[in-house]
Design a protein around this motif. Structure first.
Motif, short mmCIF file in Angstrom:
data_model
loop_
_atom_site.label_atom_id
_atom_site.label_comp_id
_atom_site.label_asym_id
_atom_site.label_seq_id
_atom_site.Cartn_x
_atom_site.Cartn_y
_atom_site.Cartn_z
N PHE A 9 16.15 15.07 20.13
CA PHE A 9 17.26 14.75 20.87
C PHE A 9 16.20 15.29 22.34
CE2 PHE A 9 19.50 14.79 16.70
CZ PHE A 9 20.03 13.77 17.35
N LYS B 175 14.69 18.91 21.26
CA LYS B 175 14.78 19.23 19.84
C LYS B 175 14.08 17.94 18.82
CE LYS B 175 17.60 22.44 19.92
NZ LYS B 175 17.32 23.49 20.51
N ALA C 50 14.21 16.23 15.83
CA ALA C 50 14.94 15.99 14.47
C ALA C 50 14.08 15.53 13.24
CB ALA C 50 16.66 15.26 14.72
N SER D 208 17.10 23.81 4.89
CA SER D 208 17.67 24.92 5.82
C SER D 208 18.48 24.03 7.20
CB SER D 208 16.57 25.57 6.49
OG SER D 208 15.44 24.22 6.97
N GLY E 46 19.34 22.44 10.03
CA GLY E 46 18.38 22.18 11.79
C GLY E 46 17.81 21.33 10.85
N ALA E 47 17.45 21.02 9.26
CA ALA E 47 15.96 20.77 8.77
C ALA E 47 16.09 19.33 9.35
CB ALA E 47 16.63 20.77 8.01
N GLY E 48 17.45 18.45 9.60
CA GLY E 48 17.31 17.34 10.35
C GLY E 48 18.51 15.71 9.32
N SER F 191 22.08 15.54 7.97
CA SER F 191 22.81 14.86 9.76
C SER F 191 21.93 14.08 10.12
CB SER F 191 23.87 15.99 10.08
OG SER F 191 24.37 16.58 9.11
N THR F 192 20.83 13.38 11.23
CA THR F 192 20.77 13.00 11.70
C THR F 192 19.51 11.99 10.97
OG1 THR F 192 19.70 14.85 13.61
CG2 THR F 192 18.90 12.35 13.47
N TYR G 40 23.00 7.26 15.71
CA TYR G 40 21.67 7.42 16.62
C TYR G 40 20.28 6.60 16.23
CZ TYR G 40 23.98 12.42 15.96
OH TYR G 40 24.31 12.59 16.62
N1 LIG Z 1 24.02 15.12 19.02
C1 LIG Z 1 22.68 15.93 18.98
N2 LIG Z 1 22.33 16.60 20.50
C2 LIG Z 1 21.51 17.41 20.53
N3 LIG Z 1 20.44 17.79 19.71
C3 LIG Z 1 20.74 17.52 18.35
C4 LIG Z 1 22.23 16.54 17.68
N4 LIG Z 1 22.29 16.04 16.05
C5 LIG Z 1 21.02 17.29 16.24
N5 LIG Z 1 20.76 18.03 16.95
C6 LIG Z 1 19.13 19.26 16.68
O1 LIG Z 1 18.58 18.28 16.42
C7 LIG Z 1 17.76 18.93 14.72
C8 LIG Z 1 18.73 18.41 13.45
O2 LIG Z 1 20.15 18.48 13.01
P1 LIG Z 1 20.74 18.53 12.42
O3 LIG Z 1 20.12 17.29 11.73
O4 LIG Z 1 22.44 18.22 11.94
O5 LIG Z 1 20.23 19.19 10.70
P2 LIG Z 1 20.98 19.90 9.77
O6 LIG Z 1 22.02 18.70 8.93
O7 LIG Z 1 20.03 19.41 8.67
O8 LIG Z 1 21.56 20.96 9.79
C9 LIG Z 1 18.45 21.12 15.33
O9 LIG Z 1 18.05 21.11 16.00
C10 LIG Z 1 20.22 20.30 16.04
O10 LIG Z 1 20.18 21.53 17.14
#
Ligand SMILES: Nc1ncnc2c1ncn2[C@@H]1O[C@H](COP(=O)(O)OP(=O)(O)O)[C@@H](O)[C@H]1O
Ligand SMILES: [Mg+2]
Length: 264
Positions: free
Chosen positions: A11, A19, A21, A40, A42-44, A46-47, A56
């Motif tokens: 991102f 960031k 991800a 953990s 912020g591990a990625g 959900s991404t 995405y």
């Molecule tokens: N829409 C977004 N815009 C900016 N940064 C994002 C977005 N979605 C996730 N991130 C960043 O990407 C990283 C992984 O996030 P995420 O996939 O939500 O982690 P998890 O679900 O494992 O907690 C984190 O550093 C988060 O801040």
């Protein structure tokens, strides 16, 4: 069935706020695989699910569903292959619509679009049958507004909506995390039963390590955008929460152990 090939996603790339991800993530699911994902904050996790769902677009790499390259498709186009349930019970259903209207919308998003589901059965009968399996009495409330349901009931309805059309892949993102322990246990049980009943292929993110061990045939652990560990088959069956914690501590060199989100 699902192939995630060398996917990277950042991102705000090339800015001070960058960031990363996902870092070169590859994962391959066979038909009927049910993979639980822990890691953990912020591990990625959900991404990864969002990239599979077409929400995405990866910077590098590709996503394949049933042999089709879906990497460049819109989330709307991918939605015919994918069922999703999110953490927030309010996100999956429209409160002002009735239970059957919500289910009809779920139907219209899928590959069943435009087809009648069964020759002899009306839609309503199919909706009723699906809801009956939950044993929550929702089959008698088809014309009730979804907004009247409790959080647990709405998650159960979301689960039915995400699964009754037999999607190629089911994505669950901490879908029990917002519920009290009793409702969470109910949704966990329904998830297990529903996936088995429809023989679904699934990816489930959870903070609950017991749940990650209890459900599915494979488990992966993510940290800082990478898959760092995978357990499958007998190894997964034998593993305990303590094993997972120890492994996570080893992988993160102890630093991750202060992360309460993984310990919950
Ligand atoms: N829409 C977004 N815009 C900016 N940064 C994002 C977005 N979605 C996730 N991130 C960043 O990407 C990283 C992984 O996030 P995420 O996939 O939500 O982690 P998890 O679900 O494992 O907690 C984190 O550093 C988060 O801040
Ligand atoms: Mg997340």
């Amino acid at each position: 069935m699902l192939e995630i090939r060398d996917v990277s996603k950042a991102f705000f790339p090339h800015t001070v706020n960058e960031k990363v991800a996902l870092r070169d993530v590859s994962l391959s699911l066979e038909d009927g695989d049910f993979v639980t994902i822990i890691g953990s904050n912020g591990a990625g996790k959900s991404t990864l699910l969002n990239v599979v769902a077409g929400r995405y677009r990866p910077d590098l790499g590709s996503i394949w569903i049933n042999g089709h390259d879906v990497t460049r498709l819109s989330d709307h186009a991918v939605s015919r292959y994918v069922g999703r349930v999110f953490q927030d019970p309010m996100a999956g259903t429209a409160p002002h619509l009735t239970i059957e209207e919500n289910m009809a919308i779920a139907l219209s998003r899928t590959k069943w679009r435009g087809l009648s589901l069964g020759v002899s059965k009306t839609r309503r009968e199919i909706f009723r049958e699906e809801l009956q399996a939950l044993e929550l009495g929702l089959e008698n409330r088809l014309t009730a507004k979804a907004g009247l349901l409790s959080g647990g009931q709405r998650q159960a309805l979301s689960l039915v909506m995400a699964t009754f059309t037999a999607p190629s892949i089911l994505l669950l993102d901490e879908h029990t995390a917002a519920l009290d322990p009793q409702r969470a246990a109910l949704i966990t049980r329904l998830t297990k039963e529903t996936v088995a009943r429809h023989q679904l292929t699934a990816l489930m993110v959870t903070h609950n390590m017991d749940q990650a061990l209890q459900l599915g045939n494979r488990l992966i652990m993510m940290h800082e955008g990478r898959i760092l560990m995978e357990l499958a088959g007998e190894d997964k069956k034998k593993a305990t929460v303590n094993d997972l914690m120890a492994e996570f501590g080893r992988i993160t060199d102890g630093t991750g152990l202060s992360d309460k989100t993984l310990l919950s």
